[in-house]
Motif scaffolding. Sequence first.
Motif, PDB file in Angstrom:
ATOM      1  N   ILE A  14       0.832  -1.206   0.000  1.00  0.00           N
ATOM      2  CA  ILE A  14       0.000   0.000   0.000  1.00  0.00           C
ATOM      3  C   ILE A  14       0.865   1.253   0.000  1.00  0.00           C
ATOM      4  N   ILE A  15       1.858   1.281   0.875  1.00  0.00           N
ATOM      5  CA  ILE A  15       2.674   2.481   1.049  1.00  0.00           C
ATOM      6  C   ILE A  15       3.650   2.696  -0.106  1.00  0.00           C
ATOM      7  N   ALA A  16       4.192   1.635  -0.674  1.00  0.00           N
ATOM      8  CA  ALA A  16       5.197   1.782  -1.723  1.00  0.00           C
ATOM      9  C   ALA A  16       4.617   1.747  -3.131  1.00  0.00           C
ATOM     10  N   ILE A  17       3.772   0.803  -3.408  1.00  0.00           N
ATOM     11  CA  ILE A  17       3.265   0.639  -4.770  1.00  0.00           C
ATOM     12  C   ILE A  17       2.184   1.664  -5.095  1.00  0.00           C
ATOM     13  N   GLY A  18       1.370   2.011  -4.113  1.00  0.00           N
ATOM     14  CA  GLY A  18       0.321   3.008  -4.334  1.00  0.00           C
ATOM     15  C   GLY A  18       0.849   4.328  -4.888  1.00  0.00           C
ATOM     16  N   ALA A  23       1.645   8.391  -9.116  1.00  0.00           N
ATOM     17  CA  ALA A  23       2.590   9.337  -9.718  1.00  0.00           C
ATOM     18  C   ALA A  23       2.895   8.975 -11.167  1.00  0.00           C
ATOM     19  N   ALA A  24       3.078   7.686 -11.446  1.00  0.00           N
ATOM     20  CA  ALA A  24       3.352   7.266 -12.822  1.00  0.00           C
ATOM     21  C   ALA A  24       2.161   7.566 -13.723  1.00  0.00           C
ATOM     22  N   SER A  25       0.951   7.406 -13.192  1.00  0.00           N
ATOM     23  CA  SER A  25      -0.249   7.687 -13.977  1.00  0.00           C
ATOM     24  C   SER A  25      -0.416   9.182 -14.251  1.00  0.00           C
ATOM     25  N   ALA A  58       9.738   3.081  -5.951  1.00  0.00           N
ATOM     26  CA  ALA A  58      10.059   1.825  -6.634  1.00  0.00           C
ATOM     27  C   ALA A  58      11.159   1.091  -5.872  1.00  0.00           C
ATOM     28  N   ALA A  59      12.139   1.851  -5.391  1.00  0.00           N
ATOM     29  CA  ALA A  59      13.213   1.239  -4.599  1.00  0.00           C
ATOM     30  C   ALA A  59      12.665   0.706  -3.273  1.00  0.00           C
ATOM     31  N   VAL A  60      11.816   1.481  -2.622  1.00  0.00           N
ATOM     32  CA  VAL A  60      11.204   1.039  -1.369  1.00  0.00           C
ATOM     33  C   VAL A  60      10.313  -0.185  -1.618  1.00  0.00           C
ATOM     34  N   GLY A  61       9.716  -0.253  -2.799  1.00  0.00           N
ATOM     35  CA  GLY A  61       8.819  -1.344  -3.152  1.00  0.00           C
ATOM     36  C   GLY A  61       9.475  -2.711  -3.175  1.00  0.00           C
ATOM     37  N   ILE A  62      10.782  -2.768  -3.134  1.00  0.00           N
ATOM     38  CA  ILE A  62      11.482  -4.067  -3.089  1.00  0.00           C
ATOM     39  C   ILE A  62      11.090  -4.838  -1.834  1.00  0.00           C
ATOM     40  N   VAL A  63      10.684  -4.118  -0.799  1.00  0.00           N
ATOM     41  CA  VAL A  63      10.248  -4.750   0.439  1.00  0.00           C
ATOM     42  C   VAL A  63       9.026  -5.641   0.199  1.00  0.00           C
TER      43      VAL A  63
END
Length: 157
Positions: A14-18, A23-25, A58-63
């Motif tokens: 939720i916190i990383a991918i959201g 933002a990408a959209s 994206a980097a944080v999303g590795i979690v």
Amino acid sequence: MTKFLLSVHVLAAIIAIGPVTVAASMFPAFTRRVAAASADGHPLAVLRTLHRICRVYAAVGIVVPVFGFATAISLGVLGDTWLIISIGLTAAAAGVLALMVLPDQGKILAGLTATSPPAAPARPVITQLAMYTGTFNMLWATVTVLMIIRPGSTTGA
């Protein structure tokens, strides 16, 4: 321990991918506005911020996959078909983000900062970025649905 791992996995998603998804959209649509913008630099600053959000989160999303694997091992579902498909889709989403979305955003920003006043990027470049972003978002949406439905689950969900 499983509840902790699953909680971190879901919170990280939720916190990383959201933020990356949002933002990408926003990036392609806001890029279109740069052409009509004044010379105050505000739209370019917004694009830089959106790109930075995408890179950092994206980097944080590795979690997310790290704790996802730990949760799957803890639950004993690592070999389940739905999870293997989810892992593949997650890898595909990461590839689209890392190899298509982020580089295209970077190219657009580089092109905009190379000229003063900023020259609007070509429409096909923006359209292509929007397509990559949509693909990224659809992959993540599919993974989310698979995580909720879990085909073959005995929980009745």
